[in-house]
Design an enzyme around this catalytic site. Structure first.
Site, PDB file in Angstrom:
ATOM      1  N   ARG A 266       0.863  -1.184   0.000  1.00 11.93           N
ATOM      2  CA  ARG A 266       0.000   0.000   0.000  1.00 11.93           C
ATOM      3  C   ARG A 266       0.897   1.230   0.000  1.00 11.93           C
ATOM      4  NH1 ARG A 266      -1.323   2.597   4.587  1.00 11.93           N
ATOM      5  NH2 ARG A 266      -1.367   0.762   5.925  1.00 11.93           N
ATOM      6  N   HIS A 270      -3.676   4.235   4.901  1.00 12.48           N
ATOM      7  CA  HIS A 270      -4.750   3.254   5.035  1.00 12.48           C
ATOM      8  C   HIS A 270      -6.069   3.850   4.544  1.00 12.48           C
ATOM      9  CE1 HIS A 270      -7.092  -0.049   6.659  1.00 12.48           C
ATOM     10  NE2 HIS A 270      -7.832   0.815   7.331  1.00 12.48           N
ATOM     11  N   TYR A 279       4.341   5.319  11.154  1.00 11.85           N
ATOM     12  CA  TYR A 279       4.646   3.926  11.453  1.00 11.85           C
ATOM     13  C   TYR A 279       5.498   3.218  10.395  1.00 11.85           C
ATOM     14  CZ  TYR A 279       0.419   3.345   8.535  1.00 11.85           C
ATOM     15  OH  TYR A 279      -0.532   3.414   7.533  1.00 11.85           O
TER      16      TYR A 279
END
Length: 372
Positions: A266, A270, A279
């Site tokens: 990805r 998100h 992160y």
């Protein structure tokens, strides 16, 4: 096309490195099992798949921009996962059903879902986006993993009716730790249901890396349910197409369920409410840019003497038209009557729903009375 236990087990054992047919550098490599399932594909058909990916990517980036501009409420981008979605979608037959989560934007585009209707959900003006029976696509599922149960239920029903249609369930790496997915695989295995579990392992379940989800590759989880699993390079559209064709053929010919882990990435957040820089490191993202699913097809076609410059231009023209339609549709959307939320919850009148409808109408009326 023949399917034998030895060939499926051989592919299922290739977990150390995802199987591929097209490298990141655009080099066509051979694979004993997957090759036969794309033997019919010529350069023009591969170019068509490339155009599909361009359309899907432009749709996705345009919707992302519309969210930032306040025209849509939320968007889960698929940037980087185009090959996994387009390759698997193009392996399906018209009569097959797909059941996705909230990131599977390619299926509705490729199956002709009305964009204006589809966007109502993402503008929060409607509960539903399309009639599933018009396109054989289940509605977007926000409950993580629930769509796997829907897919297995459909497959079992088709099997009972001796219908040779199959179903495919799309989900992410994080969903594999949900009970719904395990329950779905139990039923699929026990009843030999004609269903494919398609896991897009994009590296992160929201902010948690796949390593937190499992100590071993996700494809191994299927073996506990006696379901053959294939692990492929999810950025290689040829490998994805071949593996999905193989799995769908197994299902259609009575060999039961399969599990595909498409290893992809990805590239964006998100959803539009996420900040992935919190992160993951930028170096990781940059390393995946060279594995871009569109870039590797361009490199291969160019090496074969295909007019890639013209292909890019034509694909851009089509993508621009789709983006224009998307933007106009999003801006023009008007809210549906709020009372519609109570329609179609059950197939016949239901006392509890009618009570809730009456409560809502009384609540709305109280606001109108106060305003007057």
């Amino acid at each position: 096309m023949s399917i034998t236990t030895s060939t499926t087990e051989q592919l299922a054992d290739e977990f150390d490195s995802p199987a591929r047919l097209l490298t990141a550098e655009g080099v066509r490599v051979r694979h004993e099992i997957l090759d036969e399932h794309v033997a019919d594909l010529d350069l023009q058909q591969l170019a068509d798949l490339y155009t599909d990916m361009v359309l899907v990517r432009r749709f996705d980036t345009e919707a992302f921009s519309l969210t930032r501009q306040g025209e849509l409420a939320l968007w889960p981008p698929l940037l980087g996962q185009e090959a996994a979605q387009v390759g698997s979608a193009r392996a399906l037959e018209d009569r097959d059903w797909s059941f996705g989560s909230y990131r599977e934007h390619a299926l509705p585009i490729l199956r002709g879902v009305d964009i204006d209707r589809w966007l109502k959900v993402w503008k929060t003006t409607s509960n539903t986006a399309w009639d599933p029976h018009e396109h054989n696509i289940g509605l977007n599922q926000i409950i993580i993993g629930a769509q796997t149960l829907h897919a297995v239920g459909y497959a079992m029903g088709a099997q009972f009716k001796q219908d040779d249609s199959c179903s495919i369930a799309y989900f992410g790496d994080g969903a594999t730790t949900e009970g719904d997915v395990s329950e779905a695989m139990v039923f699929a295995s026990t009843y030999n249901a004609p269903v494919v579990f398609f896991c897009q392992n994009n590296g992160y379940a929201i902010s948690e890396p796949t390593s937190v989800q499992a100590k071993h590759v996700l494809a191994r989880r299927a073996s506990g349910f006696d379901i053959p699993a294939y692990r492929v390079d999810g950025n290689d559209i040829l490998a994805v197409l071949a593996a999905t064709r193989l799995a769908m053929h197994r299902a259609r010919t009575g060999h039961g369920p399969s599990f595909i882990e498409a290893v992809t990435y990805r590239m964006g957040p998100h959803t539009t409410t996420d900040d992935p820089s919190r992160y993951r490191e930028n170096d990781e993202v940059e390393s995946w840019k060279e594995r871009d699913p569109l870039l590797r097809v361009e490199r291969f076609l160019e090496s074969e003497g295909f007019n890639v410059e013209q292909l890019r231009a034509d694909a851009k023209t089509n993508a621009d038209a789709l983006a224009k339609q998307l933007r106009a549709g999003a801006i023009a959307i008007q809210p549906d009557p709020a009372e519609q939320m109570f329609d179609n919850v059950y197939s016949s009148p239901h006392a509890r729903i009618e009570r809730q409808r009456a409560e809502y109408k009384a609540f709305a009326a109280s606001y109108e009375k106060a305003a007057s």
